[in-house]
Design a protein around this motif. Structure first.
Motif, PDB file in Angstrom:
ATOM      1  N   LYS A 111      45.560  26.153  76.212  1.00  0.00           N
ATOM      2  CA  LYS A 111      46.062  27.106  75.209  1.00  0.00           C
ATOM      3  C   LYS A 111      46.048  28.539  75.748  1.00  0.00           C
ATOM      4  CE  LYS A 111      43.060  25.769  72.156  1.00  0.00           C
ATOM      5  NZ  LYS A 111      42.459  24.688  72.968  1.00  0.00           N
ATOM      6  N   THR A 112      44.891  28.976  76.242  1.00  0.00           N
ATOM      7  CA  THR A 112      44.803  30.331  76.791  1.00  0.00           C
ATOM      8  C   THR A 112      45.663  30.466  78.036  1.00  0.00           C
ATOM      9  OG1 THR A 112      42.572  30.633  75.887  1.00  0.00           O
ATOM     10  CG2 THR A 112      43.214  32.069  77.701  1.00  0.00           C
ATOM     11  N   THR A 113      45.752  29.402  78.830  1.00  0.00           N
ATOM     12  CA  THR A 113      46.626  29.424  80.014  1.00  0.00           C
ATOM     13  C   THR A 113      48.073  29.667  79.610  1.00  0.00           C
ATOM     14  OG1 THR A 113      45.180  27.933  81.247  1.00  0.00           O
ATOM     15  CG2 THR A 113      47.478  28.054  81.952  1.00  0.00           C
ATOM     16  N   PHE A 114      48.527  29.018  78.531  1.00  0.00           N
ATOM     17  CA  PHE A 114      49.903  29.197  78.076  1.00  0.00           C
ATOM     18  C   PHE A 114      50.145  30.644  77.650  1.00  0.00           C
ATOM     19  CE2 PHE A 114      53.091  29.071  74.601  1.00  0.00           C
ATOM     20  CZ  PHE A 114      54.188  28.691  75.371  1.00  0.00           C
ATOM     21  N   LEU A 115      49.159  31.254  76.979  1.00  0.00           N
ATOM     22  CA  LEU A 115      49.308  32.653  76.588  1.00  0.00           C
ATOM     23  C   LEU A 115      49.427  33.545  77.822  1.00  0.00           C
ATOM     24  CD1 LEU A 115      46.799  33.019  73.590  1.00  0.00           C
ATOM     25  CD2 LEU A 115      49.168  32.221  73.596  1.00  0.00           C
ATOM     26  N   LYS A 116      48.689  33.224  78.876  1.00  0.00           N
ATOM     27  CA  LYS A 116      48.783  33.997  80.127  1.00  0.00           C
ATOM     28  C   LYS A 116      50.148  33.809  80.786  1.00  0.00           C
ATOM     29  CE  LYS A 116      43.835  34.014  81.222  1.00  0.00           C
ATOM     30  NZ  LYS A 116      42.782  33.543  82.168  1.00  0.00           N
ATOM     31  N   LEU A 117      50.691  32.609  80.692  1.00  0.00           N
ATOM     32  CA  LEU A 117      52.030  32.353  81.252  1.00  0.00           C
ATOM     33  C   LEU A 117      53.081  33.177  80.520  1.00  0.00           C
ATOM     34  CD1 LEU A 117      51.795  28.477  81.717  1.00  0.00           C
ATOM     35  CD2 LEU A 117      51.916  30.182  83.541  1.00  0.00           C
ATOM     36  N   LEU A 118      52.970  33.263  79.198  1.00  0.00           N
ATOM     37  CA  LEU A 118      53.912  34.075  78.430  1.00  0.00           C
ATOM     38  C   LEU A 118      53.843  35.543  78.854  1.00  0.00           C
ATOM     39  CD1 LEU A 118      53.578  32.693  74.772  1.00  0.00           C
ATOM     40  CD2 LEU A 118      55.408  32.254  76.412  1.00  0.00           C
ATOM     41  N   GLN A 119      52.650  35.996  79.204  1.00  0.00           N
ATOM     42  CA  GLN A 119      52.476  37.395  79.614  1.00  0.00           C
ATOM     43  C   GLN A 119      52.864  37.643  81.061  1.00  0.00           C
ATOM     44  OE1 GLN A 119      48.544  39.113  77.992  1.00  0.00           O
ATOM     45  NE2 GLN A 119      48.281  36.910  77.765  1.00  0.00           N
ATOM     46  N   GLY A 120      53.206  36.570  81.787  1.00  0.00           N
ATOM     47  CA  GLY A 120      53.581  36.734  83.189  1.00  0.00           C
ATOM     48  C   GLY A 120      52.404  36.943  84.117  1.00  0.00           C
ATOM     49  N   LYS A 121      51.210  36.527  83.699  1.00  0.00           N
ATOM     50  CA  LYS A 121      50.012  36.743  84.514  1.00  0.00           C
ATOM     51  C   LYS A 121      49.782  35.649  85.548  1.00  0.00           C
ATOM     52  CE  LYS A 121      47.330  39.527  81.232  1.00  0.00           C
ATOM     53  NZ  LYS A 121      46.044  39.649  80.493  1.00  0.00           N
ATOM     54  N   LEU A 122      50.510  34.539  85.426  1.00  0.00           N
ATOM     55  CA  LEU A 122      50.349  33.424  86.348  1.00  0.00           C
ATOM     56  C   LEU A 122      51.716  32.997  86.873  1.00  0.00           C
ATOM     57  CD1 LEU A 122      47.850  31.284  84.201  1.00  0.00           C
ATOM     58  CD2 LEU A 122      47.243  32.732  86.143  1.00  0.00           C
ATOM     59  N   GLU A 123      51.759  32.521  88.109  1.00  0.00           N
ATOM     60  CA  GLU A 123      53.007  32.023  88.683  1.00  0.00           C
ATOM     61  C   GLU A 123      53.254  30.587  88.233  1.00  0.00           C
ATOM     62  OE1 GLU A 123      53.149  32.487  92.870  1.00  0.00           O
ATOM     63  OE2 GLU A 123      52.856  34.664  92.829  1.00  0.00           O
ATOM     64  N   TYR A 124      54.504  30.277  87.950  1.00  0.00           N
ATOM     65  CA  TYR A 124      54.869  28.957  87.448  1.00  0.00           C
ATOM     66  C   TYR A 124      56.265  28.621  87.903  1.00  0.00           C
ATOM     67  CZ  TYR A 124      57.358  31.839  84.026  1.00  0.00           C
ATOM     68  OH  TYR A 124      58.171  32.768  83.434  1.00  0.00           O
ATOM     69  N   THR A 125      56.647  27.379  87.726  1.00  0.00           N
ATOM     70  CA  THR A 125      58.038  26.984  87.939  1.00  0.00           C
ATOM     71  C   THR A 125      58.663  26.697  86.587  1.00  0.00           C
ATOM     72  OG1 THR A 125      57.453  24.648  88.229  1.00  0.00           O
ATOM     73  CG2 THR A 125      57.529  26.020  90.206  1.00  0.00           C
ATOM     74  N   GLY A 126      59.999  26.826  86.507  1.00  0.00           N
ATOM     75  CA  GLY A 126      60.688  26.744  85.228  1.00  0.00           C
ATOM     76  C   GLY A 126      61.034  28.141  84.749  1.00  0.00           C
ATOM     77  N   THR A 127      61.437  28.264  83.508  1.00  0.00           N
ATOM     78  CA  THR A 127      61.827  29.572  82.974  1.00  0.00           C
ATOM     79  C   THR A 127      61.213  29.826  81.595  1.00  0.00           C
ATOM     80  OG1 THR A 127      63.841  28.663  81.980  1.00  0.00           O
ATOM     81  CG2 THR A 127      64.027  29.573  84.207  1.00  0.00           C
ATOM     82  N   ILE A 128      60.858  31.094  81.366  1.00  0.00           N
ATOM     83  CA  ILE A 128      60.446  31.576  80.048  1.00  0.00           C
ATOM     84  C   ILE A 128      61.273  32.821  79.768  1.00  0.00           C
ATOM     85  CG2 ILE A 128      58.585  32.516  78.622  1.00  0.00           C
ATOM     86  CD1 ILE A 128      56.599  30.987  80.343  1.00  0.00           C
ATOM     87  N   THR A 129      62.127  32.778  78.755  1.00  0.00           N
ATOM     88  CA  THR A 129      62.965  33.923  78.421  1.00  0.00           C
ATOM     89  C   THR A 129      62.693  34.353  76.986  1.00  0.00           C
ATOM     90  OG1 THR A 129      64.790  32.467  77.735  1.00  0.00           O
ATOM     91  CG2 THR A 129      64.781  33.232  80.023  1.00  0.00           C
ATOM     92  N   SER A 130      62.728  35.667  76.772  1.00  0.00           N
ATOM     93  CA  SER A 130      62.430  36.202  75.450  1.00  0.00           C
ATOM     94  C   SER A 130      63.004  37.594  75.303  1.00  0.00           C
ATOM     95  CB  SER A 130      60.913  36.245  75.232  1.00  0.00           C
ATOM     96  OG  SER A 130      60.600  36.940  74.049  1.00  0.00           O
TER      97      SER A 130
END
Length: 496
Positions: A44-63
């Motif tokens: 859960k907290t990891t997902f919030l960090k992903l939304l904030q751009g604090k962690l590198e990931y693959t895929g896309t998050i647009t807002s």
């Protein structure tokens, strides 16, 4: 209104065995009041960090919105509260802030005090008020209730219900019900979004799990029946096949049609056997798709000791003070065997101090605390910052059985891989589970738990509730989760 789009999101921490998220896709409406739930360690907290751009990931998050995280980092808490609020929202208007504080039942006088002098609950409310005044933002609110007493939770719940555009991570069932209109849940194998509050989501989950369990039981019977039928048919086919081999039908039976007849019979039986096997495989495939997201909640056990007298503790006219300030006065109550007492009251009224006194800690006080020196106590502290090292070292230091300790943690949803990690790498909820598991390993006359459910996931809360109602240990606790109080407390003691 706009959309937050998550597409093919994949993320895993370096060195971890499995990805936390793998090819996850869904959408969030920025007008939603979204409750975020899932077991500890699911991300859960990891997902919030992903939304904030604090962690590198693959895929896309647009807002089309900016993400703001709560609790907001306050580098210098010696500043006046008004300065802190101005730093969070630089174009804030005084009247707007006062209006928000009034909605949160906070006196505007706090604006003219150093931020560190505010209670944890007041700090929480000031940060929420300032963050909601920022334009074009979507709030990521991570466990706000851990510093709020029961009354404050009700106030903040009503406040959030009047807002929109946030994700709220919380395990407090009543709190979620009071202020969300959608639930985002991280399940064992996927992520799902459902309209409604926590209670409606949980009812639907129970119905789905019950249906899948019924289907699973039905398919298990079908698979067993089909397996037996396939075996019988195969045996008939083999027998029919063997009867057409190794003899001359003219000499033995004076018939030229016997061998073709036996061949047709063997072929028919073999065909029927293959059809049954195909039906069996289909049932196996259907069964494999069931129960993937059913939370398996194992029963916990506790072994309370019986004391030689009914009365365990007697407190008379207790007054706790820090310096010249009295935090509570004239507190009197008694703990008897089988009691499960909940200490209730606002933050700062001395609840935790009373529990520490019962555990023998040196806290300035007056009045009487009468307890037998043979009374064995098991204590779960509110704070977990002292936890370090690995689980083996912790078990040795606590003088508890390591195998039993880890078995309880497994029942509290710890993976075996988690046992290899340092406690410093555990989530906040997992650290609290370490303390609870340690307490459950101890045989005691009285269990003293100080806010045991902070950061603990909903399913584990229900698991602990079931344990306490089943074994009825003598205990005194502080916990602001109203549902837990309602289910566990045999009596409430109000302080202040």
């Amino acid at each position: 209104m706009s959309l937050i789009n998550i597409s093919n999101l994949t993320f895993g921490y370096d060195g971890s065995y499995d990805n936390i998220f793998e090819n996850v896709s869904f959408q969030i409406d920025t007008d939603w009041k979204l409750g975020f739930t899932g077991r500890n360690g699911r991300g859960k907290t990891t997902f919030l960090k992903l939304l904030q751009g604090k962690l590198e990931y693959t895929g896309t998050i647009t807002s089309g919105v900016d993400f703001e995280y709560f609790p907001f980092d306050i580098p210098d808490k010696t500043l006046m509260t008004q300065e802190i609020a101005d730093g969070i929202c630089d174009d804030i208007q005084r009247w707007q802030l006062i209006r928000e504080l009034n909605l949160l039942s906070v006196n505007e006088d706090v604006l003219y005090r150093p931020f560190y002098t505010l209670s944890n609950g007041e700090q929480t409310k000031v940060m929420l008020a300032a963050l909601f005044l920022r334009e074009n933002n979507f709030l990521l609110i991570d466990e706000p209730t851990n510093h709020l007493d029961t009354q404050a939770r009700q106030i903040v719940g009503r406040y959030l219900d009047s807002k929109k555009g946030f994700i709220l991570v919380s395990h407090d069932r009543n709190f979620l019900d009071s202020c969300v209109d959608h639930i985002l849940s991280i399940n064992i194998t996927d992520i799902e979004i459902q309209k409604g509050n926590f209670s409606s989501w949980f009812v639907n989950k129970q119905a789905k799990d019950s249906y899948e369990q019924s289907e699973n039981d039905k398919l298990k019977k079908d698979i067993r029946r089909l397996s037996e039928a396939a075996k019988r048919t195969s045996q008939w086919s083999d027998k029919a096949e063997s009867r057409k081999i190794g003899f001359d039908p003219v000499k033995v039976e004076k018939s030229l049609t016997r061998r073709p007849m036996e061949g047709r019979k063997a072929k028919k039986m073999m065909s029927r056997s293959k059809q049954i096997e195909a039906r069996q495989q289909k049932a196996l495939d259907e069964k494999s798709g069931l129960l993937k997201n059913t939370e398996r909640i194992s029963d916990l056990k506790i072994h309370p000791l019986k004391f030689h007298s009914r009365e365990l503790v007697s407190i008379r006219d207790l007054c706790v003070s820090y310096g010249v300030k009295n935090v509570c006065t004239d507190v009197s109550f008694q703990i008897n065997q089988g009691d499960r007492l909940a200490l209730c009251g606002k933050n700062g009224c001395g609840k935790s101090s009373i529990l520490k006194l019962l555990c023998g800690q040196d806290i300035p006080h007056s009045g009487e605390i009468i307890m037998n020196n043979q009374l064995i106590i098991s204590y779960v502290a509110q704070d977990t910052s002292f936890l370090h090292g690995d689980l083996k070292e912790f078990a040795e230091n606590q003088q508890i059985d390591e195998s039993l300790f880890k078995a309880i943690l497994r029942k509290l949803d710890f993976s075996r891989e988690q046992f290899e990690k340092d406690i410093d790498d555990f989530s906040a909820g997992q650290r609290k589970k370490v303390l609870i598991a340690s307490s459950l390993c101890q045989q005691a006359h009285l269990y003293i738990w100080d806010e045991p459910l902070n950061f603990i996931d909903v399913f584990s809360r229900m698991q602990i509730e079931q344990l306490l109602t089943t074994f009825s240990p003598s205990m005194i606790f502080v916990e602001h989760d109203e549902a837990f109080q309602d289910n566990i407390a045999s009596q409430r003691i109000y302080i202040g």
